[in-house]
Motif scaffolding. Structure first.
Motif, PDB file in Angstrom:
ATOM      1  N   UNK B  56      30.721 -19.733  -1.411  1.00  0.00           N
ATOM      2  CA  UNK B  56      30.066 -18.766  -2.129  1.00  0.00           C
ATOM      3  C   UNK B  56      28.730 -19.346  -2.858  1.00  0.00           C
ATOM      4  N   UNK B  64      18.428 -17.558  -5.045  1.00  0.00           N
ATOM      5  CA  UNK B  64      17.603 -18.566  -5.569  1.00  0.00           C
ATOM      6  C   UNK B  64      16.033 -17.684  -5.858  1.00  0.00           C
ATOM      7  N   UNK B  85      14.715 -14.510 -18.047  1.00  0.00           N
ATOM      8  CA  UNK B  85      15.922 -15.092 -18.316  1.00  0.00           C
ATOM      9  C   UNK B  85      16.076 -16.296 -17.304  1.00  0.00           C
ATOM     10  N   UNK B  86      16.226 -17.378 -17.673  1.00  0.00           N
ATOM     11  CA  UNK B  86      16.346 -18.698 -16.978  1.00  0.00           C
ATOM     12  C   UNK B  86      17.406 -19.224 -17.256  1.00  0.00           C
ATOM     13  N   UNK B  88      20.425 -21.676 -18.249  1.00  0.00           N
ATOM     14  CA  UNK B  88      20.413 -22.931 -18.932  1.00  0.00           C
ATOM     15  C   UNK B  88      19.167 -23.187 -19.702  1.00  0.00           C
TER      16      UNK B  88
END
Lengths: 351, 287
Positions: B56, B64, B85-86, B88
């Motif tokens: 998975x 990606x 939103x990235x 981490x």
């Protein structure tokens, strides 16, 4: 030539006074190392070797509205000792920083949080202290936390609304002389009087894992925990940014405990345990005096015949019935309007 | 007139009825269909269960590339902070660049093209957010060299007034700097309509071209690109800077920072101590 009469002097003085009073308070970030010399540029970025975007920009204004505003960059990025520096290492949130906790007068660190988390349902070991399967799925700090932003509250004559109360600031300034301190203290205290995130944002964060079907399957969890919350009255209200409704943490964290101390419902001490959950709804802030039976309804009903047969059939029946009745009625209504629009129209050929 | 109004009224009612039918479908039968589908997908995922995580985790284009474009809204009460939103990423971004729709280089190279020299890549990308590629990568020589640079709007591509004003966040402009050349006595921007059209035509027809045709096209597109680009010190200097900061609308205090000892000193450290290969780009990479 500028004539300095009384009116001009008054106007200039008034303008200057207004500029001083209305200007936003300057709260400088703890940028002693002058990191913002480079990091203030929004375009400072790169794509790393794994194809991930690395955004190195620090928005000073937003940083100053966060709980870490006073923490020096190098307190977290401890490996950076010189400028220019090598690619920064991953930050260890448990690092002791130079902020002093005023009651203990000890340097601050998040070590206590890590201790709490290790004993919680999100810890790496189970209740028998055996390592859990798939430890990589379990959350670490940044899986749930970005830099927490202040959400100040203004309380005036028992009315509460978001933002900073000018009246309160006036009272602070009687004793405290530095605006930077006043704003920070005000922001810190009023943010802590309620949640630092809205119920919608909290649900979104939990959903990153708890609505991930594959992750949930690996850990034997209900697959759509947050989705099903969104199907309830509370979830719908949260979606419309109602701050009064309970979010995930209000029910899943024992009263008086930190979110990092959340326990499994199988734990007899957990508020979500079968024997204790009657206390969840009946607490003072939600439904005081409510019967424990109120907590017996299924908060996370799944559209699943095997797990929730009653909910499944009820949903199929009511949704099916409503749709089957209303859609034909609306169809007939549309045809009736069509006839009124074209009273003489006919599909048959006129003889 | 009365008849017309009556027809209009009926038309509105019909539109409203159709709208209501769509809403009713969405919240009743449509919802049931969606629930059944979602359930099926969940069951498929559940069947994968433990042990299949590796499978998975195979990086797909969707995971990606497309999922990296997610956005998040933070509801702060007094404002809503919406940003990319990235996963981490700890610090809040709270800023968005408008896409540069005029620059034809980024169609192939992307808008973060610098990645070769470790010490320089982020700085290169930072400058690329407000400086057109040709500013550094095209060395105009002889009569073509004019010393004229102007700002163009990222969205429209048109030449605009300087966006650099006192108090503006440094580098957060909706415009980029582009050099001007003199051809046959006429002053023109380096990204001429002909060059833009050629590059766009290449992109459009790329799939149908042979390998030789592709090579030819690339050669023509890159004809104006210099082997040695301008480097940091060519602009960050007190005397003889490549960019005419004053003419580009930079306030004196911003110019002072750009050519300050801090910035120039840092570049000096980079070039002399940390990355002498910056003086000879490409050479050390090949080694």
């Amino acid at each position: 030539m500028l004539r300095l009469n009384a009116k001009t002097i008054f106007r200039w003085s008034f303008s200057l006074l207004a500029m001083v009073l209305l200007a936003p308070p300057s709260v400088p970030a703890a940028d002693i190392g002058n990191c913002l010399l480079c990091h203030k540029y929004p375009g400072l970025s790169r794509i790393d070797e794994d194809g991930r975007l690395r955004l190195l920009f620090i928005n000073e204004a937003t940083m100053n509205s966060s709980v870490h505003a006073r923490v020096k960059c190098e307190d977290c990025h401890t490996d950076i000792k010189k400028i220019p520096h090598d690619p920064a290492k991953k930050v260890d949130c448990l690092t002791q920083c130079h902020i002093v906790e005023p009651t203990s007068e000890q340097k601050f660190s998040h070590k206590e949080v890590a201790r709490f988390l290790s004993k919680s349902v999100h810890g790496l070991k189970d209740r028998d202290q055996k390592p859990k399967k798939h430890p990589e799925d379990l959350p670490s700090c940044k899986d749930c936390h970005d830099n927490p932003l202040y959400r100040p509250l203004s309380i005036f004559k028992q009315k509460v609304h978001p933002g900073i109360s000018k009246a309160a600031l006036g009272r602070c300034r009687v004793c405290h002389k530095k605006d930077e301190f006043i704003y920070r203290f005000y922001n810190h205290v009023t943010t802590r009087l309620h949640k630092i995130r809205s119920p919608k944002n909290i649900a979104e964060i939990c959903a990153r894992c708890h609505d991930d079907a594959q992750l949930a399957a690996r850990h034997g969890l209900s697959t759509k925990a947050v989705y099903s919350y969104g199907e309830t009255f509370h979830g719908k209200a949260a979606l419309f940014l109602d701050e009064r409704v309970p979010d995930c943490l209000d029910c899943h964290v024992n009263p008086g405990r930190s979110v990092h101390q959340m326990l499994s419902y199988k734990d007899s001490n957990a508020i979500t345990n079968e024997n204790n959950k009657g206390l969840i709804c009946a607490n003072m802030d939600c439904h005081p005096g409510a019967s424990p039976k109120l907590a017996e309804y299924r908060v996370h009903p799944e559209f699943d015949l095997e797990r929730n047969p009653y909910q499944f059939y009820a949903q199929v029946f009511f949704l099916g019935m409503t749709g089957s009745v209303l859609l034909p009625i609306m169809g007939l209504l549309f045809l009736d309007l069509l006839r009124r629009m074209f009273p003489n129209a006919s599909l048959r050929r006129r003889k | 007139m009365k008849k017309l109004l009556s027809k209009l009224y009926l038309l509105l009612l019909m539109a409203f009825t159709v709208f209501m039918m769509v809403v009713i479908w969405d919240v009743t039968l449509g919802k049931l269909v969606a629930e059944f589908r979602h359930r099926k997908l969940s069951q498929q995922a559940t069947e994968m269960k433990a042990g299949q995580k590796e499978a998975s985790e195979t990086t797909t284009f969707k995971q990606a590339i497309l999922e990296g474009e997610k956005r998040v809204k933070h509801y702060l009460g007094y404002r809503v902070l919406e940003q990319r939103w990235l996963k981490g990423h700890f610090h809040h971004i709270d800023f968005d660049f408008k896409p540069d729709k005029h620059n034809y280089c980024i169609n192939c190279h992307g808008d973060m093209p610098h990645d070769k020299v470790k010490e320089l890549r982020a700085f290169g990308n930072m400058h690329a957010s407000f400086i057109g590629c040709q500013t550094c990568h095209v060395r105009l020589e002889g009569s073509a060299r004019t010393g004229v640079f102007k700002w163009y709007d990222r969205t429209t591509g048109e030449i605009v007034d300087s966006p650099v004003e006192k108090g503006t966040q440094a580098g957060a402009y909706n415009a980029k700097i582009i050099p001007f050349e003199r051809i046959d006595g006429r002053l023109q921007r380096v990204d001429t309509p002909e060059r833009v059209a050629f590059a766009r035509d290449y992109r459009k027809n790329e799939k149908t071209l042979t390998d030789i045709q592709k090579s030819k096209a690339k050669k023509i597109i890159h004809k104006i690109v210099s082997k040695k680009p301008y480097l940091c010190g060519d602009c960050h200097r007190k005397e003889g800077s490549l960019l005419p900061f004053k003419e580009l609308g930079y306030p004196q205090e911003r110019i002072n920072v750009i050519v300050s000892t801090e910035v120039v000193g840092m570049i000096h450290k980079y070039t002399e101590f940390y990355m002498p290969r910056i003086l000879h780009p490409g050479e050390s990479e090949e080694k």
